[in-house]
Write a protein that holds these residues in place. Structure first.
Motif, PDB file in Angstrom:
ATOM      1  N   ASN A  22       0.808  -1.218   0.000  1.00  0.00           N
ATOM      2  CA  ASN A  22       0.000   0.000   0.000  1.00  0.00           C
ATOM      3  C   ASN A  22       0.844   1.273   0.000  1.00  0.00           C
ATOM      4  OD1 ASN A  22      -2.584  -1.263   0.082  1.00  0.00           O
ATOM      5  ND2 ASN A  22      -2.284  -1.703   2.257  1.00  0.00           N
ATOM      6  N   TYR A  23       2.164   1.133  -0.127  1.00  0.00           N
ATOM      7  CA  TYR A  23       3.004   2.332  -0.108  1.00  0.00           C
ATOM      8  C   TYR A  23       2.714   3.267  -1.284  1.00  0.00           C
ATOM      9  CZ  TYR A  23       6.264   1.124  -3.886  1.00  0.00           C
ATOM     10  OH  TYR A  23       6.834   0.863  -5.117  1.00  0.00           O
ATOM     11  N   GLY A  71      -2.850  -0.004 -11.526  1.00  0.00           N
ATOM     12  CA  GLY A  71      -1.822  -0.095 -10.502  1.00  0.00           C
ATOM     13  C   GLY A  71      -2.313  -0.860  -9.298  1.00  0.00           C
ATOM     14  N   VAL A  72      -3.132  -0.185  -8.499  1.00  0.00           N
ATOM     15  CA  VAL A  72      -3.687  -0.830  -7.307  1.00  0.00           C
ATOM     16  C   VAL A  72      -4.678  -1.914  -7.697  1.00  0.00           C
ATOM     17  CG1 VAL A  72      -4.952  -0.443  -5.159  1.00  0.00           C
ATOM     18  CG2 VAL A  72      -3.369   1.310  -6.007  1.00  0.00           C
ATOM     19  N   TYR A  73      -5.536  -1.609  -8.693  1.00  0.00           N
ATOM     20  CA  TYR A  73      -6.528  -2.575  -9.181  1.00  0.00           C
ATOM     21  C   TYR A  73      -6.512  -2.582 -10.708  1.00  0.00           C
ATOM     22  CZ  TYR A  73      -8.426  -2.068  -4.437  1.00  0.00           C
ATOM     23  OH  TYR A  73      -8.582  -2.021  -3.080  1.00  0.00           O
ATOM     24  N   PRO A  74      -6.926  -3.702 -11.330  1.00  0.00           N
ATOM     25  CA  PRO A  74      -7.037  -3.729 -12.798  1.00  0.00           C
ATOM     26  C   PRO A  74      -8.105  -2.742 -13.276  1.00  0.00           C
ATOM     27  CG  PRO A  74      -7.074  -5.949 -11.859  1.00  0.00           C
ATOM     28  CD  PRO A  74      -7.203  -5.005 -10.710  1.00  0.00           C
ATOM     29  N   ASN A 126     -10.467  -3.148 -15.297  1.00  0.00           N
ATOM     30  CA  ASN A 126     -11.829  -3.707 -15.410  1.00  0.00           C
ATOM     31  C   ASN A 126     -12.391  -4.172 -14.067  1.00  0.00           C
ATOM     32  OD1 ASN A 126     -10.173  -5.891 -14.987  1.00  0.00           O
ATOM     33  ND2 ASN A 126     -10.904  -7.084 -16.754  1.00  0.00           N
ATOM     34  N   SER A 127     -11.736  -3.810 -12.957  1.00  0.00           N
ATOM     35  CA  SER A 127     -12.218  -4.219 -11.638  1.00  0.00           C
ATOM     36  C   SER A 127     -13.389  -3.348 -11.205  1.00  0.00           C
ATOM     37  CB  SER A 127     -11.090  -4.115 -10.603  1.00  0.00           C
ATOM     38  OG  SER A 127     -10.755  -2.757 -10.382  1.00  0.00           O
ATOM     39  N   ALA A 128     -14.181  -3.875 -10.298  1.00  0.00           N
ATOM     40  CA  ALA A 128     -15.339  -3.133  -9.795  1.00  0.00           C
ATOM     41  C   ALA A 128     -14.909  -1.873  -9.055  1.00  0.00           C
ATOM     42  CB  ALA A 128     -16.156  -4.028  -8.864  1.00  0.00           C
ATOM     43  N   HIS A 129     -13.760  -1.930  -8.371  1.00  0.00           N
ATOM     44  CA  HIS A 129     -13.279  -0.755  -7.637  1.00  0.00           C
ATOM     45  C   HIS A 129     -13.079   0.424  -8.573  1.00  0.00           C
ATOM     46  CE1 HIS A 129     -12.132  -4.127  -4.969  1.00  0.00           C
ATOM     47  NE2 HIS A 129     -12.199  -3.250  -3.982  1.00  0.00           N
ATOM     48  N   VAL A 130     -12.400   0.177  -9.684  1.00  0.00           N
ATOM     49  CA  VAL A 130     -12.072   1.260 -10.617  1.00  0.00           C
ATOM     50  C   VAL A 130     -13.316   1.740 -11.357  1.00  0.00           C
ATOM     51  CG1 VAL A 130     -10.754   1.860 -12.682  1.00  0.00           C
ATOM     52  CG2 VAL A 130      -9.701   0.466 -10.888  1.00  0.00           C
ATOM     53  N   ILE A 131     -14.080   0.825 -11.904  1.00  0.00           N
ATOM     54  CA  ILE A 131     -15.258   1.204 -12.692  1.00  0.00           C
ATOM     55  C   ILE A 131     -16.267   1.966 -11.831  1.00  0.00           C
ATOM     56  CG2 ILE A 131     -17.236   0.329 -13.987  1.00  0.00           C
ATOM     57  CD1 ILE A 131     -15.452  -1.997 -14.909  1.00  0.00           C
ATOM     58  N   VAL A 142       1.625   6.356 -17.512  1.00  0.00           N
ATOM     59  CA  VAL A 142       2.024   5.118 -16.843  1.00  0.00           C
ATOM     60  C   VAL A 142       1.411   3.912 -17.556  1.00  0.00           C
ATOM     61  CG1 VAL A 142       1.826   3.778 -14.722  1.00  0.00           C
ATOM     62  CG2 VAL A 142       2.385   6.210 -14.606  1.00  0.00           C
ATOM     63  N   ALA A 143       0.164   4.034 -18.007  1.00  0.00           N
ATOM     64  CA  ALA A 143      -0.490   2.939 -18.729  1.00  0.00           C
ATOM     65  C   ALA A 143       0.233   2.650 -20.043  1.00  0.00           C
ATOM     66  CB  ALA A 143      -1.951   3.286 -18.995  1.00  0.00           C
ATOM     67  N   ILE A 144       0.610   3.725 -20.755  1.00  0.00           N
ATOM     68  CA  ILE A 144       1.338   3.541 -22.020  1.00  0.00           C
ATOM     69  C   ILE A 144       2.666   2.846 -21.774  1.00  0.00           C
ATOM     70  CG2 ILE A 144       2.529   4.760 -23.887  1.00  0.00           C
ATOM     71  CD1 ILE A 144       0.324   6.874 -23.770  1.00  0.00           C
TER      72      ILE A 144
END
Length: 592
Positions: A85-86, A270-273, A275-280, A465-467
């Motif tokens: 989590n840093y 980074g933290v989540y993909p 397509n994850s529910a957290h991000v969407i 960062v994604a690129i």
């Protein structure tokens, strides 16, 4: 709410009464106010000079609170972690800063600035103390949250300084403040690694230094900064009436919506993909809340809106704040990617690598200083922005020529290109407070500009960062394994070799030899260079839009007058600073 005029002060001496009369009603009279109506000792008073010093400590604290820690987050995590989590250390700073700048600007416009800035520096002091004594990563995250909130006030120096000096000297005043950021924004990586390599406390000295800076800043704000109080700014409105009329619905929609949206962006990949529910979920909910905020501000017509929509009717102001935001987004690409490229392609030496990593920040600070000093003298700010944006678009786009063998070319392009990014930043940020019609809204205008800048930069950083991640995921598998196998490494050892590139240790890899290692490292660097070039090419999309917008920015030569928007008071009694000091000097001369 009563009409809020620049420089509005309370009743007191004859000098004060004269100034109050000048600011009583007529906007034309307000604009005609100039330095001739101030006491002769105003700009050399301890209050004015102390406030300038406070602003200098503020930018040093606001930048240094994170800029020193950012290059060595991995070292911090290794020392008191490891904790996955840093990554939140950087996220919480970005998120709190983005939201806070608009809130600080608007609330201090309405309620008065003094205690916002005193409290901000005290909050930064507490945050740095927590980080300095941290025994685990969650403590650093908590301390950095306070540092980010505090930076919302500390990096609002533009409107604090801008409203205290004549309009014609605002660019130069900002240049003076930017000088204070050189050790942190300009030389942050070098200073941070120097602490790590040459002090017993190591990375903790980054926060020890910030404790000193923020402590001195808090003292300067407390003893010297006395802008108009709430009652000087609002003669017919009480604090309670202002609170009742405040736009709390807009506050909740803006703060919650932007925070959730930027959090989703920062999490993605980074933290989540992605397509994850957290991000969407966070992206959708945050976006809907931001849209609802705009609709509320536009249609509900709150008495004291958090973000006055009439500001956005000025195309010149709109173009200016988006321009500096896009310029900052280009800066973030290089400030994030270039240090990785330095240690990935050019050197493994921490001291030399940290010095090279300073090129981006140092060049931008130099551009900020020089641009601020020369902007009024050159004039035609619109064309300065056009020329500077053209220059950094071409030069920084040219960094896409980077290979493992042309370090000097890359450095040359970076130095000149980032210098012009700093020039645009310096002029544009000052102009965001100059071009507005009502100087009593300078905090709101500059605060919005800061929020837009942070939000756009967060989006851009996510894209960069994604690129980089996607390109490295394609170029390394395509180039490194064939080179290793052709050099004689067993195919079963290729994965171990690629993993060892992140640790620097190739011991225990079956079939490895010094010659194979040399070939494999060269292939890895070549593949990485392709990915870095792709990121640098992508910046042209942002800088190209910035170039178009620069043609819509206004010239402000006609606003370069001796008008002072706000005057410091001697304490809270409404007496303009400088008057008493001047009388004392005259009395002393007469006695002699």
């Amino acid at each position: 709410m009563a009409s809020e005029k620049p420089g509005d002060i309370g009743h007191g001496s004859a000098v004060e009464s004269t100034v109050v009369d000048m600011f009583s009603s007529d906007e034309e009279v307000v604009l005609s106010h100039n330095t001739s109506s101030l006491p002769p000792g105003y700009f050399t008073s301890t209050y004015f000079l102390g406030t300038m010093a406070a602003s200098g400590f503020a930018i040093a604290g606001g930048v240094g609170g994170f800029a020193l820690a950012a290059p060595i987050l991995g070292i911090i995590n290794a020392d008191i972690g490891p904790d996955p989590n840093y990554v939140w250390i950087s996220l919480v700073y970005t998120l709190t800063l983005a939201i806070g700048q608009t809130l600080v600007g608007r609330l201090s416009d309405l309620f008065g600035r003094r205690w916002f800035f005193i409290s901000g520096n005290i909050l930064a002091l507490i945050g740095c103390i927590i980080c300095a004594v941290a025994t685990n990563i969650p403590m650093v995250i908590g301390g950095t949250t306070l540092i980010g909130l505090a930076a919302s006030t500390q990096l609002s120096f533009t409107f604090v300084v801008g409203e205290l000096v004549p309009m014609e000297y605002r660019f130069m005043a900002n240049a003076f403040i930017y000088v204070w950021s050189i050790p942190f924004s300009g030389l942050g990586p070098l200073v941070a690694y120097a602490f790590v390599l040459h002090t017993k406390a190591g990375w903790r000295w980054c926060y020890y230094l910030m404790i000193i800076v923020n402590g001195l800043g808090a003292l300067c704000w407390y003893f010297f900064y006395h802008p108009p109080t709430f009652y000087m700014k609002n003669r017919t409105t009480t604090r309670w009436e202002m609170v009742k009329n405040f736009d709390f619905v807009g506050f909740i929609l803006f703060s919650g919506g932007l925070l959730i949206f930027l959090m989703g962006l920062s999490w993605g990949g980074g933290v989540y993909p992605w397509n994850s529910a957290h991000v969407i979920t966070t992206l959708v909910v945050g976006f809907v809340a931001c849209v609802a905020f705009v609709l509320w501000e536009t249609m509900a017509n709150p008495k004291e809106p958090l973000m006055p929509m009439h500001l956005f009717k000025d195309i010149g102001w709109d173009a200016t704040i988006v321009l500096i935001s896009l310029g900052a987004s280009v800066y973030y690409a290089f400030s994030i990617i270039f240090p990785q490229m330095v240690f990935g392609l050019y050197t493994e030496d921490k001291a030399y690598g940290s010095a090279l990593s300073c090129i981006v920040g140092a060049s931008i600070v130099m551009g900020q200083i020089v641009g601020g000093l020369l902007s009024k003298w050159i004039g035609k700010q619109k064309w300065q922005l056009v020329v500077s944006t053209t220059a950094f678009t071409g030069l920084l786009g040219g960094v896409a020529c980077a290979t493992t063998d042309n370090k000097d070319t890359v450095i040359g392009l970076l130095i000149v290109g980032c210098f012009f990014v700093g020039w645009v930043e310096s002029i544009g940020l000052a102009m965001s407070g100059i071009v507005i019609k009502d100087q009593s809204e300078i905090g709101t205008a500059v605060g919005i500009a800061g929020t837009v800048r942070s939000a756009v930069s967060t989006v851009a950083s996510t894209i960069y960062v994604a690129i980089l991640t996607n390109c490295l995921g394609a170029t390394i598998p395509a180039q490194v394994p064939p080179a290793l196998i052709n050099a004689g490494l067993p195919a079963s050892s290729v994965a171990s070799f690629i993993e060892a590139m992140t640790t620097g240790s190739f011991e225990g890899i079956k079939g490895i030899t010094p010659q194979i290692t040399e070939i494999g490292v060269a292939a890895y660097k070549s593949a990485s260079a392709v990915a870095y070039r792709t990121v640098f090419l992508s910046t042209i999309a942002f800088s190209g839009v910035a170039l178009v917008l620069s043609f819509f920015c206004p010239n402000v030569d006609d606003k370069m007058t001796s008008m002072v928007a706000t005057m410091l008071q001697k304490g809270e009694n409404g007496e303009i600073v400088g008057a008493v000091e001047e009388k004392t000097r005259h009395a002393h001369v007469e006695d002699v």
